[in-house]
Design a protein around this motif. Structure first.
Motif, PDB file in Angstrom:
ATOM      1  N   ILE A 114       0.848  -1.202   0.000  1.00 37.76           N
ATOM      2  CA  ILE A 114       0.000   0.000   0.000  1.00 37.76           C
ATOM      3  C   ILE A 114       0.881   1.249   0.000  1.00 37.76           C
ATOM      4  CG2 ILE A 114      -1.724   1.325   1.293  1.00 37.76           C
ATOM      5  CD1 ILE A 114      -2.785  -1.198  -0.155  1.00 37.76           C
ATOM      6  N   ARG A 115       1.948   1.233   0.763  1.00 39.43           N
ATOM      7  CA  ARG A 115       2.880   2.377   0.772  1.00 39.43           C
ATOM      8  C   ARG A 115       3.435   2.619  -0.636  1.00 39.43           C
ATOM      9  NH1 ARG A 115       3.883   4.398   5.462  1.00 39.43           N
ATOM     10  NH2 ARG A 115       3.440   3.214   7.325  1.00 39.43           N
ATOM     11  N   LYS A 116       3.799   1.539  -1.325  1.00 44.63           N
ATOM     12  CA  LYS A 116       4.363   1.665  -2.672  1.00 44.63           C
ATOM     13  C   LYS A 116       3.316   2.152  -3.670  1.00 44.63           C
ATOM     14  CE  LYS A 116       8.034  -1.733  -2.163  1.00 44.63           C
ATOM     15  NZ  LYS A 116       8.505  -3.075  -2.508  1.00 44.63           N
ATOM     16  N   ARG A 117       2.063   1.753  -3.484  1.00 45.01           N
ATOM     17  CA  ARG A 117       0.990   2.149  -4.402  1.00 45.01           C
ATOM     18  C   ARG A 117       0.544   3.594  -4.189  1.00 45.01           C
ATOM     19  NH1 ARG A 117      -1.951   4.309  -7.123  1.00 45.01           N
ATOM     20  NH2 ARG A 117      -3.798   3.591  -8.207  1.00 45.01           N
ATOM     21  N   SER A 118       0.824   4.133  -3.011  1.00 45.64           N
ATOM     22  CA  SER A 118       0.372   5.480  -2.670  1.00 45.64           C
ATOM     23  C   SER A 118       1.123   6.533  -3.473  1.00 45.64           C
ATOM     24  CB  SER A 118       0.571   5.742  -1.181  1.00 45.64           C
ATOM     25  OG  SER A 118      -0.184   4.839  -0.430  1.00 45.64           O
ATOM     26  N   ASP A 119       0.370   7.502  -3.975  1.00 43.60           N
ATOM     27  CA  ASP A 119       0.964   8.626  -4.689  1.00 43.60           C
ATOM     28  C   ASP A 119       1.449   9.693  -3.718  1.00 43.60           C
ATOM     29  OD1 ASP A 119       0.341   7.762  -7.445  1.00 43.60           O
ATOM     30  OD2 ASP A 119      -1.726   7.939  -6.742  1.00 43.60           O
ATOM     31  N   VAL A 120       0.763   9.804  -2.596  1.00 46.22           N
ATOM     32  CA  VAL A 120       1.074  10.803  -1.577  1.00 46.22           C
ATOM     33  C   VAL A 120       0.823  10.178  -0.212  1.00 46.22           C
ATOM     34  CG1 VAL A 120       0.481  13.098  -0.669  1.00 46.22           C
ATOM     35  CG2 VAL A 120       0.266  12.652  -3.109  1.00 46.22           C
ATOM     36  N   ILE A 121       1.667  10.509   0.753  1.00 46.39           N
ATOM     37  CA  ILE A 121       1.445  10.085   2.134  1.00 46.39           C
ATOM     38  C   ILE A 121       1.366  11.353   2.971  1.00 46.39           C
ATOM     39  CG2 ILE A 121       2.306   8.766   4.107  1.00 46.39           C
ATOM     40  CD1 ILE A 121       3.824   6.993   2.129  1.00 46.39           C
ATOM     41  N   ILE A 122       0.211  11.525   3.626  1.00 46.88           N
ATOM     42  CA  ILE A 122       0.030  12.725   4.439  1.00 46.88           C
ATOM     43  C   ILE A 122      -0.258  12.340   5.891  1.00 46.88           C
ATOM     44  CG2 ILE A 122      -0.770  14.124   2.505  1.00 46.88           C
ATOM     45  CD1 ILE A 122      -3.599  13.882   3.605  1.00 46.88           C
ATOM     46  N   SER A 123      -0.026  13.294   6.764  1.00 47.79           N
ATOM     47  CA  SER A 123      -0.264  13.106   8.187  1.00 47.79           C
ATOM     48  C   SER A 123      -1.241  14.158   8.683  1.00 47.79           C
ATOM     49  CB  SER A 123       1.065  13.237   8.948  1.00 47.79           C
ATOM     50  OG  SER A 123       0.838  13.233  10.338  1.00 47.79           O
ATOM     51  N   LEU A 124      -2.181  13.745   9.500  1.00 53.05           N
ATOM     52  CA  LEU A 124      -3.077  14.688  10.152  1.00 53.05           C
ATOM     53  C   LEU A 124      -2.465  15.201  11.448  1.00 53.05           C
ATOM     54  CD1 LEU A 124      -6.514  12.889   9.673  1.00 53.05           C
ATOM     55  CD2 LEU A 124      -5.612  14.829   8.390  1.00 53.05           C
ATOM     56  N   SER A 125      -1.503  14.454  11.981  1.00 44.29           N
ATOM     57  CA  SER A 125      -0.853  14.832  13.228  1.00 44.29           C
ATOM     58  C   SER A 125       0.416  14.008  13.398  1.00 44.29           C
ATOM     59  CB  SER A 125      -1.800  14.558  14.407  1.00 44.29           C
ATOM     60  OG  SER A 125      -1.148  14.763  15.630  1.00 44.29           O
ATOM     61  N   LYS A 126       1.388  14.573  14.060  1.00 43.31           N
ATOM     62  CA  LYS A 126       2.585  13.803  14.390  1.00 43.31           C
ATOM     63  C   LYS A 126       2.309  12.849  15.548  1.00 43.31           C
ATOM     64  CE  LYS A 126       5.166  15.276  11.209  1.00 43.31           C
ATOM     65  NZ  LYS A 126       5.403  14.370  10.098  1.00 43.31           N
ATOM     66  N   MET A 127       1.203  13.091  16.247  1.00 38.74           N
ATOM     67  CA  MET A 127       0.791  12.183  17.316  1.00 38.74           C
ATOM     68  C   MET A 127       0.140  10.956  16.708  1.00 38.74           C
ATOM     69  SD  MET A 127      -0.966  14.696  20.050  1.00 38.74           S
ATOM     70  CE  MET A 127      -0.119  16.086  20.736  1.00 38.74           C
ATOM     71  N   THR A 128       0.169   9.865  17.438  1.00 40.14           N
ATOM     72  CA  THR A 128      -0.497   8.654  16.997  1.00 40.14           C
ATOM     73  C   THR A 128      -1.993   8.785  17.268  1.00 40.14           C
ATOM     74  OG1 THR A 128       1.460   7.350  17.511  1.00 40.14           O
ATOM     75  CG2 THR A 128      -0.613   6.145  17.274  1.00 40.14           C
ATOM     76  N   LEU A 129      -2.799   8.537  16.232  1.00 41.80           N
ATOM     77  CA  LEU A 129      -4.253   8.583  16.355  1.00 41.80           C
ATOM     78  C   LEU A 129      -4.820   7.202  16.037  1.00 41.80           C
ATOM     79  CD1 LEU A 129      -4.867  11.830  14.247  1.00 41.80           C
ATOM     80  CD2 LEU A 129      -4.754  11.675  16.745  1.00 41.80           C
ATOM     81  N   THR A 130      -5.942   6.874  16.624  1.00 44.96           N
ATOM     82  CA  THR A 130      -6.602   5.622  16.249  1.00 44.96           C
ATOM     83  C   THR A 130      -7.063   5.743  14.802  1.00 44.96           C
ATOM     84  OG1 THR A 130      -8.828   6.323  16.893  1.00 44.96           O
ATOM     85  CG2 THR A 130      -7.454   5.294  18.613  1.00 44.96           C
ATOM     86  N   HIS A 131      -7.202   4.611  14.142  1.00 46.25           N
ATOM     87  CA  HIS A 131      -7.671   4.664  12.752  1.00 46.25           C
ATOM     88  C   HIS A 131      -9.101   5.195  12.684  1.00 46.25           C
ATOM     89  CE1 HIS A 131      -8.722   0.645  14.199  1.00 46.25           C
ATOM     90  NE2 HIS A 131      -9.652   0.588  13.276  1.00 46.25           N
ATOM     91  N   GLU A 132      -9.901   4.969  13.721  1.00 46.58           N
ATOM     92  CA  GLU A 132     -11.267   5.487  13.732  1.00 46.58           C
ATOM     93  C   GLU A 132     -11.272   7.011  13.845  1.00 46.58           C
ATOM     94  OE1 GLU A 132     -12.650   3.330  17.118  1.00 46.58           O
ATOM     95  OE2 GLU A 132     -13.501   1.741  15.893  1.00 46.58           O
ATOM     96  N   LEU A 133     -10.442   7.543  14.736  1.00 46.05           N
ATOM     97  CA  LEU A 133     -10.366   8.994  14.897  1.00 46.05           C
ATOM     98  C   LEU A 133      -9.766   9.640  13.651  1.00 46.05           C
ATOM     99  CD1 LEU A 133     -11.007  11.292  16.772  1.00 46.05           C
ATOM    100  CD2 LEU A 133      -8.817  10.940  17.906  1.00 46.05           C
ATOM    101  N   THR A 134      -8.811   8.970  13.023  1.00 44.64           N
ATOM    102  CA  THR A 134      -8.230   9.467  11.776  1.00 44.64           C
ATOM    103  C   THR A 134      -9.318   9.614  10.718  1.00 44.64           C
ATOM    104  OG1 THR A 134      -6.082   8.480  12.268  1.00 44.64           O
ATOM    105  CG2 THR A 134      -6.551   8.961   9.948  1.00 44.64           C
TER     106      THR A 134
END
Length: 156
Positions: A114-134
């Protein structure tokens, strides 16, 4: 142009589910959004996490079209302001792609495929968030992005 949100697992917390439903309804005014929820694979032991991620990755890849712009949400990704995200969204919507597919992995992350297939990788926060909250925060930021692009009062 369609926006797709592909995520692993289901939302069990009512406050997140209600918030996500609210932003999905609000987004309909601006752009179609397709939500794809994929059942996660529960690893049994720590050494099985990689296998689980690969299985989840295969499920995600089956839902992606080669013409999709794939945006992976990851803590290690590029951070941006809401205004920069709005610009990114605007450019992506004008690009000659089938859809913009935002991908949120499971609590364990995502596979290397999935990382290789991604065109862009973005972050909503440098903190760790649950996938549900993300998921909830991403929906809010997509909505905020459209309000910025349309000059609406939501974003101040």
């Amino acid at each position: 142009m369609k926006i797709r949100l592909i995520s692993i697992g289901r939302t069990e917390d009512d406050y997140i589910r209600i918030g996500a439903e609210y932003f999905i309804r609000q987004l309909r005014v601006y752009n179609p959004l397709e939500e794809i929820r994929i059942k996660g694979v529960k690893p049994g032991a720590k050494e099985e996490i990689g296998k689980s991620l690969d299985m989840e990755g295969d499920k995600i890849l089956k839902r992606l079209d080669p013409r999709d712009k794939v945006v992976l949400l990851d803590r290690q990704g590029k951070g941006m302001t809401s205004e920069a995200f709005a610009s990114f969204l605007d450019e992506a919507l004008k690009a000659p792609v089938r859809s913009i597919s935002f991908v949120i992995g499971s609590a364990e992350g995502v596979s290397e495929s999935i990382r290789k297939r991604s065109d862009v990788i973005i972050s909503l926060s440098k903190m760790t968030l649950t996938h549900e909250l993300t998921r909830l925060l991403l929906l809010e930021q997509i909505y905020r992005g459209f309000t910025i692009l349309r000059g609406k009062r939501y974003h101040r």
